[in-house]
Write a protein that holds these residues in place. Structure first.
Motif, PDB file in Angstrom:
ATOM      1  N   ASP A  77       0.781  -0.947   0.078  1.00  0.00           N
ATOM      2  CA  ASP A  77      -0.341   0.519   0.173  1.00  0.00           C
ATOM      3  C   ASP A  77       0.692   1.098  -0.224  1.00  0.00           C
ATOM      4  OD1 ASP A  77      -2.452  -1.672  -0.628  1.00  0.00           O
ATOM      5  OD2 ASP A  77      -2.278  -1.960   1.871  1.00  0.00           O
ATOM      6  N   HIS A  78       2.011   1.136   0.608  1.00  0.00           N
ATOM      7  CA  HIS A  78       3.018   2.433   0.578  1.00  0.00           C
ATOM      8  C   HIS A  78       3.029   2.509  -0.662  1.00  0.00           C
ATOM      9  CE1 HIS A  78       5.393   5.165   2.359  1.00  0.00           C
ATOM     10  NE2 HIS A  78       6.488   5.081   1.644  1.00  0.00           N
ATOM     11  N   LEU A  79       4.154   1.682  -1.005  1.00  0.00           N
ATOM     12  CA  LEU A  79       4.491   2.050  -2.778  1.00  0.00           C
ATOM     13  C   LEU A  79       3.068   2.446  -3.708  1.00  0.00           C
ATOM     14  CD1 LEU A  79       6.138  -2.200  -2.829  1.00  0.00           C
ATOM     15  CD2 LEU A  79       7.357   0.467  -2.443  1.00  0.00           C
ATOM     16  N   ARG A  80       2.060   2.181  -4.041  1.00  0.00           N
ATOM     17  CA  ARG A  80       1.430   2.479  -4.496  1.00  0.00           C
ATOM     18  C   ARG A  80       0.536   4.235  -4.564  1.00  0.00           C
ATOM     19  NH1 ARG A  80      -4.168   2.554  -4.907  1.00  0.00           N
ATOM     20  NH2 ARG A  80      -4.368   2.277  -3.362  1.00  0.00           N
ATOM     21  N   LEU A  81       0.352   4.370  -2.426  1.00  0.00           N
ATOM     22  CA  LEU A  81       0.016   5.434  -2.238  1.00  0.00           C
ATOM     23  C   LEU A  81       0.953   6.717  -2.067  1.00  0.00           C
ATOM     24  CD1 LEU A  81      -2.483   4.248   0.737  1.00  0.00           C
ATOM     25  CD2 LEU A  81      -2.611   5.041  -1.952  1.00  0.00           C
ATOM     26  N   GLU A  82       2.328   6.124  -1.768  1.00  0.00           N
ATOM     27  CA  GLU A  82       2.877   6.863  -1.847  1.00  0.00           C
ATOM     28  C   GLU A  82       4.350   7.302  -2.652  1.00  0.00           C
ATOM     29  OE1 GLU A  82       2.619   9.203   1.166  1.00  0.00           O
ATOM     30  OE2 GLU A  82       0.885   7.999   1.747  1.00  0.00           O
ATOM     31  N   THR A  83       4.475   6.493  -3.781  1.00  0.00           N
ATOM     32  CA  THR A  83       5.574   5.902  -4.722  1.00  0.00           C
ATOM     33  C   THR A  83       5.417   6.518  -5.557  1.00  0.00           C
ATOM     34  OG1 THR A  83       6.211   3.495  -4.109  1.00  0.00           O
ATOM     35  CG2 THR A  83       6.936   4.978  -2.485  1.00  0.00           C
ATOM     36  N   ASP A  84       4.081   6.091  -5.917  1.00  0.00           N
ATOM     37  CA  ASP A  84       3.387   6.014  -7.054  1.00  0.00           C
ATOM     38  C   ASP A  84       3.399   4.525  -7.604  1.00  0.00           C
ATOM     39  OD1 ASP A  84       1.280   7.983  -6.624  1.00  0.00           O
ATOM     40  OD2 ASP A  84       2.687   9.157  -7.799  1.00  0.00           O
ATOM     41  N   ASN A  85       4.247   3.664  -7.372  1.00  0.00           N
ATOM     42  CA  ASN A  85       4.384   2.490  -8.260  1.00  0.00           C
ATOM     43  C   ASN A  85       3.758   1.294  -7.572  1.00  0.00           C
ATOM     44  OD1 ASN A  85       6.592   0.143  -9.170  1.00  0.00           O
ATOM     45  ND2 ASN A  85       7.671   1.395  -7.828  1.00  0.00           N
ATOM     46  N   PRO A  86       2.637   1.163  -8.951  1.00  0.00           N
ATOM     47  CA  PRO A  86       1.913   0.227  -8.522  1.00  0.00           C
ATOM     48  C   PRO A  86       1.809  -1.313  -9.259  1.00  0.00           C
ATOM     49  CG  PRO A  86       0.736   1.729 -10.358  1.00  0.00           C
ATOM     50  CD  PRO A  86       2.059   2.446  -9.742  1.00  0.00           C
ATOM     51  N   ALA A  87       2.892  -1.291  -9.971  1.00  0.00           N
ATOM     52  CA  ALA A  87       3.862  -2.223 -10.128  1.00  0.00           C
ATOM     53  C   ALA A  87       4.650  -3.378  -9.190  1.00  0.00           C
ATOM     54  CB  ALA A  87       4.173  -2.022 -11.782  1.00  0.00           C
ATOM     55  N   TYR A  88       5.458  -2.660  -9.054  1.00  0.00           N
ATOM     56  CA  TYR A  88       6.333  -3.317  -7.809  1.00  0.00           C
ATOM     57  C   TYR A  88       5.131  -3.399  -6.301  1.00  0.00           C
ATOM     58  CZ  TYR A  88       9.646  -3.694  -4.567  1.00  0.00           C
ATOM     59  OH  TYR A  88      10.456  -3.897  -3.200  1.00  0.00           O
ATOM     60  N   ALA A  89       4.214  -3.229  -6.260  1.00  0.00           N
ATOM     61  CA  ALA A  89       2.799  -2.779  -4.817  1.00  0.00           C
ATOM     62  C   ALA A  89       2.393  -4.469  -5.361  1.00  0.00           C
ATOM     63  CB  ALA A  89       2.005  -2.039  -5.191  1.00  0.00           C
ATOM     64  N   LEU A  90       2.093  -4.548  -6.595  1.00  0.00           N
ATOM     65  CA  LEU A  90       1.472  -5.326  -7.461  1.00  0.00           C
ATOM     66  C   LEU A  90       2.173  -6.841  -6.752  1.00  0.00           C
ATOM     67  CD1 LEU A  90      -0.873  -7.069  -8.421  1.00  0.00           C
ATOM     68  CD2 LEU A  90       0.285  -6.487 -10.291  1.00  0.00           C
ATOM     69  N   GLN A  91       3.672  -7.051  -7.188  1.00  0.00           N
ATOM     70  CA  GLN A  91       5.175  -7.779  -6.660  1.00  0.00           C
ATOM     71  C   GLN A  91       4.520  -7.909  -5.153  1.00  0.00           C
ATOM     72  OE1 GLN A  91       8.654  -6.733  -8.232  1.00  0.00           O
ATOM     73  NE2 GLN A  91       9.518  -7.762  -7.162  1.00  0.00           N
ATOM     74  N   VAL A  92       4.545  -7.044  -4.804  1.00  0.00           N
ATOM     75  CA  VAL A  92       4.905  -7.560  -2.986  1.00  0.00           C
ATOM     76  C   VAL A  92       3.514  -7.859  -2.675  1.00  0.00           C
ATOM     77  CG1 VAL A  92       5.363  -5.855  -0.977  1.00  0.00           C
ATOM     78  CG2 VAL A  92       6.141  -5.009  -3.306  1.00  0.00           C
ATOM     79  N   ALA A  93       2.872  -7.290  -2.828  1.00  0.00           N
ATOM     80  CA  ALA A  93       1.129  -7.713  -2.633  1.00  0.00           C
ATOM     81  C   ALA A  93       1.419  -9.867  -2.824  1.00  0.00           C
ATOM     82  CB  ALA A  93      -0.034  -7.192  -2.891  1.00  0.00           C
ATOM     83  N   GLU A  94       1.429 -10.058  -3.871  1.00  0.00           N
ATOM     84  CA  GLU A  94       1.806 -11.512  -4.377  1.00  0.00           C
ATOM     85  C   GLU A  94       2.633 -11.899  -4.163  1.00  0.00           C
ATOM     86  OE1 GLU A  94       1.116 -11.000  -8.832  1.00  0.00           O
ATOM     87  OE2 GLU A  94      -0.421 -10.614  -8.718  1.00  0.00           O
ATOM     88  N   GLU A  95       3.411 -11.830  -3.583  1.00  0.00           N
ATOM     89  CA  GLU A  95       5.014 -12.383  -2.387  1.00  0.00           C
ATOM     90  C   GLU A  95       3.825 -12.634  -1.596  1.00  0.00           C
ATOM     91  OE1 GLU A  95       9.297 -11.434  -1.107  1.00  0.00           O
ATOM     92  OE2 GLU A  95       8.201 -10.635  -2.691  1.00  0.00           O
ATOM     93  N   GLY A  96       3.868 -11.647  -0.383  1.00  0.00           N
ATOM     94  CA  GLY A  96       2.855 -11.976   0.625  1.00  0.00           C
ATOM     95  C   GLY A  96       1.732 -13.546   0.457  1.00  0.00           C
ATOM     96  N   LEU A  97       0.925 -12.855  -1.002  1.00  0.00           N
ATOM     97  CA  LEU A  97      -0.345 -13.918  -0.881  1.00  0.00           C
ATOM     98  C   LEU A  97       0.542 -16.006  -0.777  1.00  0.00           C
ATOM     99  CD1 LEU A  97      -2.376 -12.200  -2.822  1.00  0.00           C
ATOM    100  CD2 LEU A  97      -2.815 -12.435  -0.818  1.00  0.00           C
ATOM    101  N   ALA A  98       2.374 -15.606  -1.323  1.00  0.00           N
ATOM    102  CA  ALA A  98       2.435 -16.596  -1.506  1.00  0.00           C
ATOM    103  C   ALA A  98       3.613 -17.405  -0.862  1.00  0.00           C
ATOM    104  CB  ALA A  98       3.268 -16.572  -3.062  1.00  0.00           C
ATOM    105  N   LEU A  99       3.310 -16.154   0.216  1.00  0.00           N
ATOM    106  CA  LEU A  99       3.864 -16.503   1.802  1.00  0.00           C
ATOM    107  C   LEU A  99       2.677 -17.464   2.350  1.00  0.00           C
ATOM    108  CD1 LEU A  99       6.566 -16.842   3.597  1.00  0.00           C
ATOM    109  CD2 LEU A  99       5.742 -13.854   4.940  1.00  0.00           C
TER     110      LEU A  99
END
Length: 494
Positions: A77-99
């Motif tokens: 959420d920080h990457l998407r809201l504060e750094t305008d990087n939704p692509a990286y935010a998506l990658q991080v969320a999916e990594e968390g889900l895989a965990l």
């Protein structure tokens, strides 16, 4: 809004970790570190930086507990809201889900990660996926955090189902356009390494809900900028490939180096201008990697897109260079004369002067090839006028003309003038290194690009020092304004 990030912070504060017997000490330590930040009211940036460090350390150690999933949600959420990087935010969320995949004890955090993933998907234009992801997460979110806390989620999902972004989304397409503007600014500043980073970040996947024309246009500009930066860094083959990728966004089928390209849709004036730049840039890169077939085809295609006198002038110049390299000096001179006339008619006096400079170069090289003595007077005169025009109008590129002039004159009988041009070319190239130091790679490429200039200077200095009554036993005076910089001192023999 900060709904998701605030939700995750609430999760972290209200759901303490399980007992120390059930988990590794790394999670206890992580929670303790974050508690300290919360207690003193740390900013979201500082908390995100700490979470990134915690995750990197945990992954590197080989021990990462599923309870770390909430950190992934917060970071996404920080990457998407504060750094305008939704692509990286998506990658991080999916990594968390895989965990936490397959772990029923993580249902709450799985729902939070699914929400983070849904909003990142929406930002990226994958609205259908975003809708289904959030709808699947909603029952658990409502049960865990209450309907009031997640009340806006259904409304956002409904908008995505209709193909619209919510007020809690920032379009990745808009972010890409802002990034491209920053890349153009970096290109104008000579920060070519930064251009590569920014233009690469602006590339978007084609499988989104954004209009295909918008995606093609954005990616076209990103690849064009990549090609320009790579060319400036001396990476000519990679530059040519970037221009070809750019061209792929303009066409329905790959261009076959012949005929009119199979354009995708109707070319707008703006896209047509970019297309001209792509073909012009491709021709320049092809010339550097000795692919005259690609160069000639690119120039021919560019003529169909040329609208302004300056564009036609540029193409004629490049065609003249190709003709001269192919042993057709008369054709090259004719094309340069056409270019000069176009520039004069359009009031482009400096461009006309440059065409005259190239014409004199062609004449001299033609005479050298025939073994005929040549007079350097006209060439020196036009070179000095070109240099003065660039200086008076503060136009970049003086080093190119200085180097080219010295390279011509080294075949003549004016060693002092040759050395003068070579010395100034080296000084300009050395100063240009500072403009290529935005990355270590850029600085390295800049030094490599200066090597030929340095070798030319040393050759000119040796020739000038030897062209006296006592060869090898004279000293070339150093200019007073830059003593002991770019000068040669020859020791007298005993």
């Amino acid at each position: 809004m900060r709904i998701l990030l605030a939700l995750c912070l609430t999760c972290l504060l209200l759901a303490p970790p399980t007992s120390a017997q059930d988990q590794p000490e790394t999670l206890d330590a992580a929670m303790a570190d974050l508690d300290k930040l919360f207690e003193r009211g740390a900013s979201f940036d500082e908390i995100a930086l700490k979470i990134t460090s915690l995750l990197q350390t945990a992954k590197a150690s080989g021990v990462i507990n599923p309870d770390f999933a909430i950190f992934y949600a917060m970071l996404a959420d920080h990457l998407r809201l504060e750094t305008d990087n939704p692509a990286y935010a998506l990658q991080v969320a999916e990594e968390g889900l895989a965990l936490i995949a397959g772990n029923p004890e993580q249902a709450d955090f799985r729902a939070a990660l699914m929400a983070s993933r849904a909003y990142a998907l929406a930002d990226m234009g994958r609205l259908s996926e975003a809708h289904s992801t959030l709808i699947l997460a909603l029952p658990t979110l409502i049960t865990s955090f209450g309907e009031d806390t997640v009340g806006d989620y259904q409304a956002h999902a409904d908008l995505w189902a209709e193909g619209q972004l919510s007020d809690f989304n920032q379009s990745a397409l808009d972010i890409a356009k802002e990034t491209l503007q920053a890349a153009y600014d970096a290109l104008n500043a000579g920060a070519y390494g930064r251009v590569l980073v920014l233009s690469g970040s602006a590339l978007l996947p084609m499988d989104t809900s954004f209009a295909e024309a918008d995606l093609r246009g954005t990616n076209l500009e990103a690849e064009k900028l990549t090609g320009e930066a790579l060319f400036k860094l001396g990476r000519h083959r990679e530059s040519a490939n970037a221009y070809l990728r750019a061209l792929g966004y303009m066409t329905q089928t790959p261009w076959q180096l012949s005929g009119i390209p199979d354009w995708w849709g109707t070319l707008s004036p703006e896209i047509s201008d970019i297309g001209f730049d792509v073909f012009d840039g491709l021709a320049g890169a092809a010339a550097e990697i000795n692919r005259p077939d690609v160069q000639e085809a690119a120039l021919a295609a560019a003529f169909d897109l040329a609208k302004s006198p300056r564009q036609r002038y540029s193409l004629l110049q490049r065609q003249a260079s190709l003709a001269h390299a192919d042993g057709r000096p008369d054709e090259a001179l004719d094309q340069l004369t056409q270019a000069r006339n176009i520039a004069l008619d359009a009031g482009l006096e400096i461009d006309a002067l440059v065409a005259e400079f190239y014409s004199e170069m062609v004449i001299i090289y033609d005479q050298l090839g025939d073994g005929v003595p040549f007079d350097t007077t006209r060439f020196i005169d036009v070179t000095d006028r070109v240099l003065k025009a660039h200086q008076d109008n503060q136009i970049a590129g003086r080093d190119f003309f200085l180097y080219s002039a010295a390279n011509v004159l080294k075949h003549g009988t004016v060693p002092e003038k040759t050395l003068e041009y070579a010395r100034q070319a080296l000084q300009w190239r050395q100063a240009d290194l500072a403009r290529k130091s935005d990355t270590s790679f850029g600085a390295t490429q800049g030094r490599r690009a200066s090597r030929d200039t340095l070798e030319l200077f040393l050759h000119a200095a040796h020739t000038a020092a030897s062209a006296t009554d006592h060869p090898g036993q004279s000293a070339e005076d150093c200019p007073k304004d830059d003593a002991y910089t770019s000068c040669l001192i020859v020791m007298r023999s005993r």
